[in-house]
Design an enzyme around this catalytic site. Structure first.
Site, PDB file in Angstrom:
ATOM      1  N   ASN A 161       0.806  -1.232   0.000  1.00 23.01           N
ATOM      2  CA  ASN A 161       0.000   0.000   0.000  1.00 23.01           C
ATOM      3  C   ASN A 161       0.837   1.280   0.000  1.00 23.01           C
ATOM      4  OD1 ASN A 161       0.751  -0.711   2.637  1.00 23.01           O
ATOM      5  ND2 ASN A 161      -1.051   0.212   3.556  1.00 23.01           N
ATOM      6  N   ARG A 169      11.320   3.683   5.298  1.00 23.77           N
ATOM      7  CA  ARG A 169      11.150   3.730   6.754  1.00 23.77           C
ATOM      8  C   ARG A 169      11.941   2.630   7.447  1.00 23.77           C
ATOM      9  NH1 ARG A 169       5.142   4.464   9.066  1.00 23.77           N
ATOM     10  NH2 ARG A 169       4.971   2.196   8.965  1.00 23.77           N
ATOM     11  N   LYS A 184      12.209  -7.897   1.105  1.00 31.28           N
ATOM     12  CA  LYS A 184      11.237  -8.499   0.199  1.00 31.28           C
ATOM     13  C   LYS A 184      10.033  -7.577   0.084  1.00 31.28           C
ATOM     14  CE  LYS A 184       7.748 -10.862   0.971  1.00 31.28           C
ATOM     15  NZ  LYS A 184       6.875 -10.150  -0.013  1.00 31.28           N
ATOM     16  N   SER A 239      -0.240  -7.658   7.827  1.00 35.34           N
ATOM     17  CA  SER A 239      -1.397  -8.054   8.626  1.00 35.34           C
ATOM     18  C   SER A 239      -0.974  -8.684   9.947  1.00 35.34           C
ATOM     19  CB  SER A 239      -2.262  -9.042   7.843  1.00 35.34           C
ATOM     20  OG  SER A 239      -1.627 -10.305   7.769  1.00 35.34           O
ATOM     21  N   GLU A 260       4.829  -3.912  12.556  1.00 34.47           N
ATOM     22  CA  GLU A 260       3.805  -2.884  12.353  1.00 34.47           C
ATOM     23  C   GLU A 260       2.646  -3.588  11.678  1.00 34.47           C
ATOM     24  OE1 GLU A 260       1.302  -0.719  10.922  1.00 34.47           O
ATOM     25  OE2 GLU A 260       2.744  -0.036   9.422  1.00 34.47           O
ATOM     26  N   LEU A 261       1.604  -3.886  12.474  1.00 35.64           N
ATOM     27  CA  LEU A 261       0.564  -4.805  12.030  1.00 35.64           C
ATOM     28  C   LEU A 261      -0.754  -4.071  11.777  1.00 35.64           C
ATOM     29  CD1 LEU A 261       1.509  -7.708  14.487  1.00 35.64           C
ATOM     30  CD2 LEU A 261       2.361  -7.273  12.170  1.00 35.64           C
ATOM     31  N   CYS A 294      -3.168   1.174   7.168  1.00 35.81           N
ATOM     32  CA  CYS A 294      -3.398   0.668   8.522  1.00 35.81           C
ATOM     33  C   CYS A 294      -3.838   1.780   9.458  1.00 35.81           C
ATOM     34  CB  CYS A 294      -2.147  -0.015   9.050  1.00 35.81           C
ATOM     35  SG  CYS A 294      -0.689   1.054   9.034  1.00 35.81           S
ATOM     36  N   GLU A 391     -10.540  -4.922   9.705  1.00 33.52           N
ATOM     37  CA  GLU A 391      -9.984  -3.793   8.983  1.00 33.52           C
ATOM     38  C   GLU A 391     -10.611  -3.729   7.592  1.00 33.52           C
ATOM     39  OE1 GLU A 391      -5.517  -1.843   8.854  1.00 33.52           O
ATOM     40  OE2 GLU A 391      -5.735  -4.020   8.903  1.00 33.52           O
TER      41      GLU A 391
END
Length: 487
Positions: A161, A169, A184, A239, A260-261, A294, A391
């Site tokens: 996304n 980051r 990856k 996710s 970071e989910l 997210c 979500e």
């Protein structure tokens, strides 16, 4: 943009794996297609890495680690600074590439390139600020020396996304700290990362420090690297379900992890809020990246006295958004990433309406090619609706009403996730009370955007572990070493 320009930016990207400073085909010569989500057409084919390719990338990272960790911090920072300059100089070209593979409108893509570049500028400045400590032992006999060292070869997994920003980051602090990497990118959007690898190479990043493996077999390629024992860090954005599996895999070798989910962001609007600001914030928090973020507002809770007016204004704004291919002038809402994303959003809206929610605008797909879903506003969304706990990842704003502050907080915190919340109120005491009680790692207070390279990004509960960005971002790639000195 013309067809020639589009084919030109795609053609300029090397489609092979980047291992040890060299572009190379996959070991078995496999490739996979990259699609334009606005048309469904194939943009190009890129190398499809095998487990052997992944291990070759880890070999390269391990081989380069000792020299890279000894590289002067100032020069590590200068490499990032040169990469920042290159990203900004090529902003339009890279934005078009991103729009073609991901779908977001060009204006948003340009914004992401600038946002992505800022991580390199920020961590270029942090590279020379890695510090330690010196202290007298409490009994006065000895001394304590504390130093920071790179954690070592790191595995980085990024989502589709934000295909450039989620890379910078992670790469920015790893480079600044002195860690080598295997990264990856998502199979849906590999081109931005491949372009970034060449930019970093041109900026002077030594061979083997960054290795890029593109693959459709994420699990079969990355799990052996996690279990190998030589990698010492995993940073993942994606996710919660996948994050849980990766944490299990990391446990065997006790890898350092940053996760970071998923999110389920509540957006609270109290009746003393500036309604204009609240609607503006709602549009930002909901429609950034077509809702595929997210941090996107997932649940709108509006106090009863203003819910009707807020819903009316938000509906007008959402209904007026132009939909189309992201390369077209004036388009604000591009396609979702693929047909599965459209099907998920549609299923969530159908579930909510079957449970009594009312559609004020949207609620349908768009006829024709591409993966489009109309901006949607729902009211009277019951707590039992699936979108209250799942979500959405699409352009849907579900609105529920509340009466009291305690009721709003109970609803907002009633989730396994804890990434970000949004609060709109003009009362300072309420603002402080609510922010302290919200169970999230970040809060947007009277604003609809929280992400900033200079601020710590991350969540609590099942939204993740660790932080990215800010002064703490580099700490995720550093180990603390304590040296006891006898005098």
């Amino acid at each position: 943009m013309s067809t020639v320009s589009e084919s030109g930016v795609v053609g300029a990207v090397n489609k092979e794996l980047f291992i040890g400073g060299k572009w190379t085909a996959a070991a078995d010569s496999r490739t996979f297609p990259v699609h334009d989500p606005a048309t469904g057409e194939v943009l190009c084919e890129v190398a499809d890495a095998s487990p052997a390719d992944g291990l070759a990338a880890l070999d390269a990272a391990v081989a380069a680690q000792a020299d890279w960790s000894a590289h002067p911090p100032r020069e590590r920072g200068e490499i990032l600074r040169r990469a920042f300059d290159a990203l900004m100089a090529r902003q339009d070209e890279l934005a078009l590439l991103m729009t073609l593979e991901m779908g977001k409108p060009l204006a948003e893509a340009r914004g992401e390139i600038a946002y992505a570049a800022e991580f390199f500028r920020w961590f270029a400045e942090e590279a020379v600020r890695i510090d330690g400590g010196y202290a007298v032992a409490p009994n006065g006999v000895g001394r304590f020396l504390v130093t920071k060292q790179p954690v070592g070869p790191s595995l980085l997994i990024t989502p589709w996304n934000f295909p450039m920003a989620m890379g910078t980051r992670k790469i920015g602090p790893a480079v600044a700290a002195g860690c080598t990497m295997v990264i990856k990118p998502a199979a849906q959007t590999p081109l931005s990362m491949l372009a970034l690898a060449q930019i970093l190479a041109d900026a002077g990043l030594p061979d083997g420090v960054l290795n890029v493996v593109t693959t459709t077999g994420a699990g079969e390629v990355m799990e052996p690297l996690i279990r190998d024992g030589r990698a010492r860090k995993l940073s993942f954005t994606g996710s919660t379900a996948v994050g849980r599996k990766l944490l299990e895999q990391c446990a065997g070798n006790v890898l350092r992890t940053s996760m970071e989910l998923g999110g389920n962001a509540p957006f609270l609007v109290f009746d003393d809020a500036d309604l204009d600001a609240a609607v503006d914030g709602a549009m930002q928090a909901k429609m950034r990246n077509i809702g595929e973020a997210c941090t996107a507002a997932n649940r709108f809770y509006v106090q009863r006295g203003i819910v009707e007016e807020f819903s009316r204004r938000l509906t007008e704004r959402m209904a007026a958004l132009p939909i189309g291919r992201g390369t077209e002038d004036g388009v604000v809402v591009g396609p979702l990433i693929d047909e599965a994303a459209v099907a998920k959003v549609n299923a969530l809206v159908t579930d909510a309406t079957q449970r009594g929610a009312k559609v004020l605008t949207g609620g349908t797909t768009v006829d024709g090619p591409g993966h489009f879903y109309r901006p949607t506003v729902l009211t009277d969304v019951p707590a039992a609706a699936r979108m209250s706990t799942e979500e959405i990842f699409g352009p849907v704003a579900p609105i529920s009403v509340f009466d009291t502050e305690d009721e709003a907080l109970a609803a907002a915190n009633d989730t396994e996730y804890g990434l970000v919340s949004y609060v709109f109120t003009s009362e300072i005491k309420r603002a402080l009370r609510v922010c302290e009680r919200l169970e999230t790692g970040m809060i947007g207070l009277n604003q609809g955007i929280v992400s900033n390279p200079a601020a710590p990004f991350g969540g609590v509960k099942q939204s993740g572990l660790g932080r990215e960005g800010g002064t703490v971002g580099i700490e995720e790639f550093l180990e603390t070493k304590y040296i006891a000195v006898s005098l």
